[in-house]
Design an enzyme around this catalytic site. Structure first.
Site, PDB file in Angstrom:
ATOM      1  N   ARG A   1      17.187   6.039 -29.409  1.00 10.20           N
ATOM      2  CA  ARG A   1      16.667   4.692 -29.187  1.00 10.20           C
ATOM      3  C   ARG A   1      15.522   4.447 -30.138  1.00 10.20           C
ATOM      4  O   ARG A   1      14.646   5.298 -30.310  1.00 10.20           O
ATOM      5  CB  ARG A   1      16.205   4.532 -27.742  1.00 10.20           C
ATOM      6  CG  ARG A   1      15.668   3.146 -27.419  1.00 10.20           C
ATOM      7  CD  ARG A   1      15.186   3.055 -25.963  1.00 10.20           C
ATOM      8  NE  ARG A   1      16.313   2.946 -25.037  1.00 10.20           N
ATOM      9  CZ  ARG A   1      16.646   3.876 -24.177  1.00 10.20           C
ATOM     10  NH1 ARG A   1      15.963   5.024 -24.143  1.00 10.20           N
ATOM     11  NH2 ARG A   1      17.652   3.704 -23.337  1.00 10.20           N
ATOM     12  N   GLY A   2      15.520   3.295 -30.800  1.00 11.00           N
ATOM     13  CA  GLY A   2      14.463   2.947 -31.728  1.00 11.00           C
ATOM     14  C   GLY A   2      13.812   1.641 -31.339  1.00 11.00           C
ATOM     15  O   GLY A   2      14.061   1.094 -30.252  1.00 11.00           O
TER      16      GLY A   2
ATOM     17  N   GLU B   1      19.699   0.712 -30.298  1.00 13.66           N
ATOM     18  CA  GLU B   1      20.088   1.922 -29.596  1.00 13.66           C
ATOM     19  C   GLU B   1      21.258   2.561 -30.326  1.00 13.66           C
ATOM     20  O   GLU B   1      22.099   1.851 -30.895  1.00 13.66           O
ATOM     21  CB  GLU B   1      20.492   1.607 -28.151  1.00 13.66           C
ATOM     22  CG  GLU B   1      19.351   1.071 -27.307  1.00 13.66           C
ATOM     23  CD  GLU B   1      19.792   0.741 -25.891  1.00 13.66           C
ATOM     24  OE1 GLU B   1      21.019   0.572 -25.675  1.00 13.66           O
ATOM     25  OE2 GLU B   1      18.922   0.651 -25.008  1.00 13.66           O
TER      26      GLU B   1
ATOM     27  N   ASP C   1      10.663   3.323 -45.871  1.00 16.05           N
ATOM     28  CA  ASP C   1      10.185   3.906 -44.608  1.00 16.05           C
ATOM     29  C   ASP C   1      10.595   5.373 -44.494  1.00 16.05           C
ATOM     30  O   ASP C   1      11.136   5.803 -43.472  1.00 16.05           O
ATOM     31  CB  ASP C   1      10.726   3.097 -43.417  1.00 16.05           C
ATOM     32  CG  ASP C   1       9.970   3.386 -42.119  1.00 16.05           C
ATOM     33  OD1 ASP C   1       8.806   3.857 -42.197  1.00 16.05           O
ATOM     34  OD2 ASP C   1      10.532   3.138 -41.033  1.00 16.05           O
TER      35      ASP C   1
END
Length: 355
Positions: A20-21, A25, A144
């Protein structure tokens, strides 16, 4: 009473939740047409009406779909599924079908082991840099790079994932969101990202240098709250890794310090250059003159110094040439997603996170 499994696109069976972020998900899945295991990333339903999240999610699918490399998690397919809300309304939820990677993220490994041996840290970093060398050759900057976005398979292979904020090099506003907020993760944020400037491949190399530092020492080069981290990335010089981990060689010190140069023109210019120096340091060979110069600028003009063998270095901060002066105005500007030359607006929360 058994419930029929959810099927996406008429072929992808959605299984258990495995991750989960912040915006999605990830579920284990099964491609019923090809008979293989997959991972399915689904945008959270509560964000599906937000244009900025929709754009970011679709950009990830577009950026990743064209990348075919052993060190990048493959994207197989993407689509949208109609979700019926409690009130009876419907909303289209986008999803991405990806390669299923059996392993752990670097963040999970660091949480368990705290740090890696120098040899393993170099091996992992070389895998990350191979992925970046390829994505950069395709015109894609990740933006990122962090331990949470790197997988290590059970067989030890390195897989970079989550191109959710990646941008093409041709995108002139590539550091900013539509809301004009800093994008990235604060512990691994490059100085140019922190100041709201455009990104290029060297931006990812700075973040990769932060990851290498953490793999070697068990801590990021800078620590603190997000606003403090932005300030440090812009204006404070990092200490050599050997200050925190005595086994780090002088050559690795030099490589890390060179990757963390504030000015883009002063750090590694390509992932290939960075990877070559990591390989040289790992094998005890001579590193590049540029990396040696970065260490010499840290206070020694003749040779690479193992700072942990100098008592004075443990007691005094490193002084380096070309240090950047940072004012409270430039920090406020960075947190608000503006360049320091812009007129600062009242502070707002940054998209940069501390994990």
């Amino acid at each position: 009473m058994s419930t029929a499994p959810r099927i996406l696109g008429g072929r992808y069976e959605v299984g258990e939740l495995i991750g989960r972020g912040g915006m999605a998900e990830v579920h284990a899945g099964h491609d019923t047409r090809l008979g293989r295991s997959v991972a399915i990333k689904i945008l959270r339903s509560d964000l599906a009406r937000d244009p900025s999240f929709l754009q970011r999610f679709r950009r990830e699918a577009q950026s990743s779909a064209g990348l075919n490399h052993a060190n990048i998690v493959a994207v197989y397919d993407s689509g949208e599924d109609t979700f019926v809300e409690a009130g009876g309304g419907t909303v289209d939820i986008p999803y991405i079908v990806m390669e299923y990677v059996d392993g752990q993220t670097l963040r999970e490994i660091l949480n368990d082991e705290k740090k890696l041996s120098s040899d393993e840290a170099c091996r992992v970093t070389m895998g990350i840099l191979s992925a970046l060398e390829y994505s950069h050759s395709k015109g894609i900057v990740h933006r990122d790079i962090k331990p949470g976005n790197v997988m290590v398979t059970r067989g030890g292979n390195i897989k970079v994932m989550d191109f959710g904020i990646a941008r093409a090099l041709a995108d002139v506003g590539a550091t900013m969101t539509s809301a004009q907020a800093v994008v990235g993760t604060a512990r691994y944020l490059s100085p140019e990202q922190a100041q709201g400037e455009s990104v290029d491949p060297r931006t990812d190399l700075y973040s990769a240098g932060c990851v290498l530092f953490e793999l070697l020492t068990g801590r990021a080069p800078f620590v603190g709250e997000p606003v403090s981290l932005v300030y440090q990335h812009i204006g404070e010089q990092p200490q050599p890794p050997s200050l925190y981990e005595h086994s780090v060689s002088p050559e690795l010190d030099a490589v890390v310090l060179h990757s963390l140069e504030k000015k883009r023109d002063a750090r590694y210019q390509s992932a290939g250059e960075f990877r070559s120096d990591v390989l040289a340091a790992r094998s005890g060979q001579e590193i590049s003159a540029a990396a040696l110069a970065s260490t010499q600028a840290a206070g020694d003009s003749t040779e690479v110094v193992n700072y942990t063998r100098r008592g004075a270095a443990l007691a005094a901060p490193t002084t380096r040439r070309n240090s950047t002066s940072v004012t409270s105005r430039s920090v406020r500007a960075a947190v608000c997603g503006l360049s320091p030359s812009s007129r600062p607006s009242p502070p707002s929360s940054a998209s940069a996170t501390s994990s």
